[in-house]
Motif scaffolding. Structure first.
Motif, PDB file in Angstrom:
ATOM      1  N   LEU A  91      46.526  52.282  50.706  1.00  0.00           N
ATOM      2  CA  LEU A  91      45.596  51.797  49.668  1.00  0.00           C
ATOM      3  C   LEU A  91      44.792  52.951  49.079  1.00  0.00           C
ATOM      4  O   LEU A  91      44.599  53.035  47.860  1.00  0.00           O
ATOM      5  N   HIS A 113      39.497  55.007  34.818  1.00  0.00           N
ATOM      6  CA  HIS A 113      38.273  55.583  35.374  1.00  0.00           C
ATOM      7  C   HIS A 113      37.356  54.484  35.871  1.00  0.00           C
ATOM      8  O   HIS A 113      36.855  53.690  35.092  1.00  0.00           O
ATOM      9  N   GLY A 114      37.204  54.434  37.177  1.00  0.00           N
ATOM     10  CA  GLY A 114      36.289  53.479  37.780  1.00  0.00           C
ATOM     11  C   GLY A 114      36.900  52.102  37.952  1.00  0.00           C
ATOM     12  O   GLY A 114      38.104  51.962  38.084  1.00  0.00           O
ATOM     13  N   GLY A 115      36.027  51.077  37.944  1.00  0.00           N
ATOM     14  CA  GLY A 115      36.477  49.701  38.094  1.00  0.00           C
ATOM     15  C   GLY A 115      36.935  49.380  39.501  1.00  0.00           C
ATOM     16  O   GLY A 115      36.446  49.945  40.472  1.00  0.00           O
ATOM     17  N   VAL A 116      37.890  48.457  39.573  1.00  0.00           N
ATOM     18  CA  VAL A 116      38.356  47.944  40.864  1.00  0.00           C
ATOM     19  C   VAL A 116      38.974  49.042  41.721  1.00  0.00           C
ATOM     20  O   VAL A 116      38.733  49.112  42.925  1.00  0.00           O
ATOM     21  N   TRP A 117      39.766  49.908  41.100  1.00  0.00           N
ATOM     22  CA  TRP A 117      40.458  50.953  41.868  1.00  0.00           C
ATOM     23  C   TRP A 117      39.482  51.867  42.569  1.00  0.00           C
ATOM     24  O   TRP A 117      39.683  52.251  43.712  1.00  0.00           O
ATOM     25  N   LYS A 118      38.413  52.217  41.867  1.00  0.00           N
ATOM     26  CA  LYS A 118      37.405  53.123  42.446  1.00  0.00           C
ATOM     27  C   LYS A 118      36.732  52.451  43.647  1.00  0.00           C
ATOM     28  O   LYS A 118      36.530  53.078  44.686  1.00  0.00           O
ATOM     29  N   SER A 119      36.390  51.147  43.464  1.00  0.00           N
ATOM     30  CA  SER A 119      35.741  50.422  44.559  1.00  0.00           C
ATOM     31  C   SER A 119      36.680  50.297  45.747  1.00  0.00           C
ATOM     32  O   SER A 119      36.265  50.477  46.900  1.00  0.00           O
ATOM     33  N   LEU A 120      37.951  49.990  45.471  1.00  0.00           N
ATOM     34  CA  LEU A 120      38.947  49.875  46.551  1.00  0.00           C
ATOM     35  C   LEU A 120      39.088  51.202  47.287  1.00  0.00           C
ATOM     36  O   LEU A 120      39.143  51.247  48.516  1.00  0.00           O
TER      37      LEU A 120
ATOM     38  N   SER B  27      46.271  44.948  46.017  1.00  0.00           N
ATOM     39  CA  SER B  27      45.656  45.501  44.804  1.00  0.00           C
ATOM     40  C   SER B  27      45.650  44.464  43.687  1.00  0.00           C
ATOM     41  O   SER B  27      44.642  44.266  43.002  1.00  0.00           O
ATOM     42  N   VAL B  30      43.109  41.685  44.471  1.00  0.00           N
ATOM     43  CA  VAL B  30      41.725  42.131  44.245  1.00  0.00           C
ATOM     44  C   VAL B  30      41.436  42.217  42.746  1.00  0.00           C
ATOM     45  O   VAL B  30      40.389  41.776  42.264  1.00  0.00           O
ATOM     46  N   TYR B  31      42.409  42.743  42.026  1.00  0.00           N
ATOM     47  CA  TYR B  31      42.241  42.879  40.564  1.00  0.00           C
ATOM     48  C   TYR B  31      42.057  41.507  39.914  1.00  0.00           C
ATOM     49  O   TYR B  31      41.179  41.310  39.079  1.00  0.00           O
ATOM     50  N   ASP B  34      38.704  39.976  40.816  1.00  0.00           N
ATOM     51  CA  ASP B  34      37.641  40.662  40.070  1.00  0.00           C
ATOM     52  C   ASP B  34      37.671  40.238  38.607  1.00  0.00           C
ATOM     53  O   ASP B  34      36.626  40.028  37.987  1.00  0.00           O
ATOM     54  N   LEU B  41      33.331  43.970  42.253  1.00  0.00           N
ATOM     55  CA  LEU B  41      33.631  45.293  42.811  1.00  0.00           C
ATOM     56  C   LEU B  41      33.250  46.387  41.820  1.00  0.00           C
ATOM     57  O   LEU B  41      33.978  47.322  41.577  1.00  0.00           O
ATOM     58  N   GLY B  42      32.114  46.210  41.221  1.00  0.00           N
ATOM     59  CA  GLY B  42      31.666  47.228  40.278  1.00  0.00           C
ATOM     60  C   GLY B  42      32.372  47.131  38.947  1.00  0.00           C
ATOM     61  O   GLY B  42      32.391  48.081  38.178  1.00  0.00           O
ATOM     62  N   GLY B  43      32.975  45.991  38.684  1.00  0.00           N
ATOM     63  CA  GLY B  43      33.714  45.809  37.445  1.00  0.00           C
ATOM     64  C   GLY B  43      32.833  45.774  36.207  1.00  0.00           C
ATOM     65  O   GLY B  43      33.236  46.225  35.139  1.00  0.00           O
ATOM     66  N   ALA B  46      32.303  49.000  35.213  1.00  0.00           N
ATOM     67  CA  ALA B  46      33.598  49.660  35.024  1.00  0.00           C
ATOM     68  C   ALA B  46      33.599  51.040  35.670  1.00  0.00           C
ATOM     69  O   ALA B  46      34.211  51.969  35.185  1.00  0.00           O
ATOM     70  N   GLY B  47      32.883  51.120  36.803  1.00  0.00           N
ATOM     71  CA  GLY B  47      32.854  52.372  37.548  1.00  0.00           C
ATOM     72  C   GLY B  47      32.019  53.477  36.921  1.00  0.00           C
ATOM     73  O   GLY B  47      31.903  54.559  37.463  1.00  0.00           O
TER      74      GLY B  47
END
Lengths: 170, 119
Positions: A91, A113-120, B27, B30-31, B34, B41-43, B46-47
């Motif tokens: 992951l 950049h950021g979003g779900v992937w960053k949190s994961l 993945s 979770v996506y 979200d 998850l910080g969506g 957007a990070g």
């Protein structure tokens, strides 16, 4: 004259594991290494993990086969922990690639950049430190024994006792 | 190549494909969650970092510039970086000491009770 030095699988495993551990400690600190090294080192670690799994593939295969049969408690605990580690690391690497700022652009791809992937990525990275700690702890005896043998074998051995009791009696 | 070796080789690829599928499912799940707003998850951000005023003035009249990511991207032996490394090492140490200590106590107790330790 050809010398036939005995090849030690344990020694090889120890060195691979030490390299992975060092790489992991460094890769877990992007503030220290910088993003470029963090990303490339993590990819290298992915290869390292795959090597580690392949080196222990016989154990993985046999334990999977006997998981629901007769198996020692420690092996079962180890198996579940290793599975969790495998999922967490996959992951981390996968989400890391998705938010990549160095590796993906080099391939002409644009990461998110950021979003779900960053949190994961962050969540899995936090969890993996504890999981790695447990993995090391469960293999602590092996690490200590083989480090003493292969890494610190050149050190002079501590004298166990000045005079043995049997010798003293004579 | 004997059958056992063949079996092991085939199972390796099976595990690898299974793992990739699992990662895709986790993945994707979770996506989706979200995206539906069922988890956060910080969506919303957007990070991105909360935006700071482009140019603001501090109490002593100096112009304040918001920090950039350049420092993080460059790396280097900063206090925060070394502290992070120390934190990880201490975390690992705590787990190792706690578990090996527990194993030792458990083995001693199991020995007293005449049972082989499970862990």
């Amino acid at each position: 004259m050809k010398t036939n030095k005995k090849f030690s699988v344990t020694k090889q495993n120890l060195w691979v594991d030490l390299l992975i551990a060092g790489g992991f400690l460094l890769a877990a600190q992007p503030h220290l290494t910088g993003m470029a090294i963090h990303e490339w080192l993590s990819l290298g670690l992915g290869v390292g993990f795959l090597t580690h799994i392949l080196l222990h593939w016989r154990w993985v295969f046999e334990t999977t086969r006997r998981l629901f049969g007769k198996l020692a408690g420690q092996a079962r605990v180890n198996y579940v922990l290793n599975l969790a580690l495998l999922v967490a690391f996959t992951l981390i690497i996968f989400s890391g690639l998705m938010i990549s700022e160095e590796v993906l652009p080099l391939l002409g791809l644009q990461g998110v950049h950021g979003g779900v992937w960053k949190s994961l990525h962050t969540l899995a990275a936090e969890a993996v430190v504890w999981l790695v700690g447990l993995h090391i702890a469960l293999h602590w005896k092996w690490i200590v024994t083989n480090s003493k043998k292969y890494l610190f074998g050149w050190l002079p051995k501590r004298r166990q006792a000045a005079v043995k009791p049997s010798e003293a009696a004579v | 190549m004997n059958t056992n070796k063949k079996q092991r080789k085939a199972s390796f690829w099976l595990v690898l494909v299974g793992l990739l599928l699992l990662v895709g499912l986790v993945s994707g799940g979770v996506y989706l969650l979200d995206d539906q707003g069922l988890i956060s998850l910080g969506g919303e951000m957007a990070g991105e970092r909360p935006s700071l005023p482009e140019m603001s003035t501090t109490a002593d009249g100096d112009t304040f510039l918001p920090p950039t990511r350049d420092h993080d991207e460059a790396g280097g032996f900063s206090g925060a970086g070394l502290l992070g490394l120390l934190k990880t090492v201490v975390q690992l140490g705590i787990v190792v000491v706690a578990l090996t200590g527990f194993q030792r106590v458990y083995a001693r107790l199991a020995n007293r009770w005449g049972r082989a330790p499970a862990i």
